[in-house]
Scaffold this active site. Structure first.
Site, PDB file in Angstrom:
ATOM      1  CG  ASN A   9      38.817  33.355  46.154  1.00  0.00           C
ATOM      2  OD1 ASN A   9      37.749  32.860  46.524  1.00  0.00           O
ATOM      3  ND2 ASN A   9      39.972  33.105  46.766  1.00  0.00           N
ATOM      4  CE  LYS A  11      40.258  35.759  49.342  1.00  0.00           C
ATOM      5  NZ  LYS A  11      41.389  36.371  50.046  1.00  0.00           N
ATOM      6  CG  HIS A  95      43.341  30.921  48.406  1.00  0.00           C
ATOM      7  ND1 HIS A  95      43.514  31.500  49.642  1.00  0.00           N
ATOM      8  CD2 HIS A  95      43.166  31.933  47.530  1.00  0.00           C
ATOM      9  CE1 HIS A  95      43.442  32.819  49.500  1.00  0.00           C
ATOM     10  NE2 HIS A  95      43.234  33.104  48.227  1.00  0.00           N
ATOM     11  CD  GLU A  97      42.015  33.489  52.227  1.00  0.00           C
ATOM     12  OE1 GLU A  97      40.979  32.992  51.759  1.00  0.00           O
ATOM     13  OE2 GLU A  97      42.372  34.665  51.998  1.00  0.00           O
ATOM     14  CD  GLU A 165      45.769  34.564  45.330  1.00  0.00           C
ATOM     15  OE1 GLU A 165      45.010  35.422  44.864  1.00  0.00           O
ATOM     16  OE2 GLU A 165      45.409  33.733  46.186  1.00  0.00           O
ATOM     17  N   GLY A 171      44.398  40.528  51.241  1.00  0.00           N
ATOM     18  CA  GLY A 171      43.462  41.141  52.179  1.00  0.00           C
ATOM     19  C   GLY A 171      44.084  42.189  53.075  1.00  0.00           C
ATOM     20  CB  SER A 211      45.954  44.206  48.095  1.00  0.00           C
ATOM     21  OG  SER A 211      45.803  43.717  49.416  1.00  0.00           O
TER      22      SER A 211
HETATM   23  P1  13P Z   1      42.363  40.175  48.150  1.00  0.00           P
HETATM   24  O1  13P Z   1      42.186  40.654  46.733  1.00  0.00           O
HETATM   25  O2  13P Z   1      41.180  40.435  49.013  1.00  0.00           O
HETATM   26  O3  13P Z   1      43.668  40.640  48.723  1.00  0.00           O
HETATM   27  O4  13P Z   1      42.472  38.564  48.062  1.00  0.00           O
HETATM   28  C1  13P Z   1      43.298  37.993  47.126  1.00  0.00           C
HETATM   29  C2  13P Z   1      43.019  36.533  47.073  1.00  0.00           C
HETATM   30  O5  13P Z   1      43.272  35.812  48.017  1.00  0.00           O
HETATM   31  C3  13P Z   1      42.413  35.990  45.853  1.00  0.00           C
HETATM   32  O6  13P Z   1      42.397  34.607  45.856  1.00  0.00           O
END
Ligand code: 13P
Length: 248
Positions: A9, A11, A95, A97, A165, A171, A211
């Site tokens: 992803n 983002k 997601h 976010e 997740e 992150g 992560s």
């Molecule tokens: P990170 O791997 O940067 O923690 O993000 C995970 C994520 O949100 C994948 O969709």
């Protein structure tokens, strides 16, 4: 068996030249065959066609979101029909976010998943608890409520990959321990078994995100209910190849 699944992803990241660089790295990588691992990368909308045109044919492309129903007068949105028209097979929905920053509710996410599937897209559907929810002991209830809202709108699970997740791991560099991931994946599979059916529970891939990196992926991948990863930050780096390789 459930085929290992590794999603990247990206983002809201990348320039044309950065996208070209990462695709070149992916294209030149030696990884297990597509019979062993399914690899899907998810660039921002504006790069979807570009990535699709450059990317090796054994890797696939996903959008990071789509509109909840049929397209029309919805300024700024991208419809599931458009993704299908572009030849994009996958979409990430729900997601954290989008749930947290854009206030997408469980019901809205469920409706989106149902609509995207109805248009022929495959869906990476995301669930996960916040740190506060984990600390108050409600992790399993939270993810069960999220998956329930998805199950309400879904008649076939064939084209769904479920991504667990935990928000506190995204992150932050604070990856879930293999035992923490396994525990929730097991609960999600148990939920599917009890509420959808044994066959769906046995065949649905449940992947972990938060992560994940080249160093921690191997141990996570050996957990019985961890069927792959959804990778953020590390999917923009060469170590994404190591994560793909953790399939074997
Ligand atoms: P990170 O791997 O940067 O923690 O993000 C995970 C994520 O949100 C994948 O969709």
């Amino acid at each position: 068996g459930r085929k290992f699944f590794v999603g990247g992803n990206w983002k809201c990241n990348g320039t044309i030249s950065e996208v070209k660089k990462i695709v070149t790295i992916l294209n030149e990588a030696e990884v297990p065959s597509e019979d062993v691992v399914e690899v899907v990368v998810s660039p921002p909308f504006v790069f979807l066609s570009y990535v699709k045109s450059l990317l090796r044919s054994d890797f696939q492309v996903a959008a990071q979101n789509c509109w909840v129903r049929r397209g029309g007068a919805f300024t700024g949105e991208i419809s599931a029909e458009m993704l299908v028209n572009l030849g994009i097979p996958w979409v990430i929905i729900g997601h954290s976010e989008r749930r947290q920053i854009l206030n997408e509710s469980n019901e809205f996410v469920g409706e989106k998943v149902g609509y995207a599937l109805s248009q022929g897209l495959k869906v990476i559907a995301c669930v996960g608890e916040t740190l506060e929810q984990r600390e108050s002991g409600t992790t399993v209830t939270v993810v069960a409520t999220q998956i329930n809202a998805i199950a309400d709108k879904v008649s076939s699970w064939e084209n769904i990959v479920l991504a667990y997740e935990p928000v506190w791991a995204i992150g932050t560099g604070k990856v879930a321990t293999p035992a923490q991931a396994q525990e929730v994946h097991f609960e999600l599979r148990k939920w599917l078994q009890g509420n959808v059916g044994a066959e769906v529970a046995a065949s649905t891939r449940i992947i972990y995100g938060g992560s994940v990196n080249g160093a921690n992926c191997k141990e996570l991948s050996t957990q019985p209910d961890v069927d792959g990863f959804l990778v953020g930050g590390a999917s923009l780096k060469p170590e994404f190849i190591d994560i793909i390789k953790s399939a074997t």
